[in-house]
Design an enzyme around this catalytic site. Sequence first.
Site, PDB file in Angstrom:
ATOM      1  N   GLU A  51      27.713  29.127  46.966  1.00 40.88           N
ATOM      2  CA  GLU A  51      26.464  28.805  47.406  1.00 40.88           C
ATOM      3  C   GLU A  51      26.511  28.872  49.044  1.00 40.88           C
ATOM      4  O   GLU A  51      25.337  29.254  49.456  1.00 40.88           O
ATOM      5  CB  GLU A  51      26.242  27.155  47.124  1.00 40.88           C
ATOM      6  N   LEU A 203      55.806  42.511  33.693  1.00 42.11           N
ATOM      7  CA  LEU A 203      54.952  41.696  33.763  1.00 42.11           C
ATOM      8  C   LEU A 203      53.969  41.573  34.974  1.00 42.11           C
ATOM      9  O   LEU A 203      53.827  40.745  35.601  1.00 42.11           O
ATOM     10  CB  LEU A 203      55.356  40.358  33.536  1.00 42.11           C
TER      11      LEU A 203
END
Length: 360
Positions: A51, A203
Amino acid sequence: MADPMEHALALARRALGNVSPNPAVGAVIVNKAGTIIGGGHTQPPGFAHAEIMALRQARDAAQGATMYVTLEPCCHYGRTPPCTKAIIAAGIREVHMAMLDPNPIVFGKGRAELEAAGIKTILGEHEEEAKELVEAYAKHITTGEPFVTVKFAMSLDGKIATRTFDSKWITNERSREYVHRLRWESDAIMVGVNTVLRDDPHLTARTPDGEREPLRIIVDSRGRTPLEANVLRTPHRALIAAAETIERSRAEVYSRQGIEVAILPQQNGQVDLKSLLALLGQRGITSILVEGGGTLLGSIFTLGLADKVIAFIAPIIIGGREAVTPIAGEGVAAVSEALRLKRVRMERFGDDIMISGYTR
């Protein structure tokens, strides 16, 4: 005018992987003519919320405008001041929010503060899409536990590797690229020690946005992970989750190499996964991508710890009685007892099909 909330959701997706433990939120501001005059998404913790980013872009033009935001604006002081006060001060006349913030500190209170200041609020546009974006945040903020996603890739006949444990590659490049995006958006990646011993994975999380390294967790009750394993050789964070029965000397070997070992209670000689998830939740880990192997996934499902399942299916046939299947364990005795996913979605990646759904 294009749907402003859809635009806000697109902005929110840009924040995934960069803002945890905060939620990924997007916001846009539209003037009376229907033109978007400001937009933004959540910044990393300690920096501006969506916002505020939108208000900074709109500047004085925010007076009398409408805000569309994917999550109820916060109304409390944390690392940053409340967004509600900034919205009120800017003269926004109407706020559309996709969903209320599940955080008990905020839930409904942000909306009430805006309405008390004379700002009209509208709730529920694209709510389901918004909920998916913050599903990990929502679980962690309400339970203290991480959101667990189980991911596996298999052949059409349900195999994740051949009888010789060869698994490169079952799915195509597009599917594997999407897996890297899933890793990018996760706080941690978890595998069992057998996956490390057989596949020696890195990974890593590589996307067009760059490379990010979530915490890598190896569930290894006895400390069998080799020091030279790829998952331990990079400078990025790794954690070995061991059972309390691990030999002290073995745990000390890892510690001397700077590798963290978490000693956890054991259940039937294996790491107590509920205790592991509780520990990770306490550390602020909101989301975990569990990638295998079958023993670990079997335990996850048996204990009811999975929140979401993502399965990639490739149009190949592997066959073989000894070929590896994605989920081990005892399983159910009758089909009627099988776990049926909810809110199922299917997507194509070339010839591969991805099926995702929720366990509850």
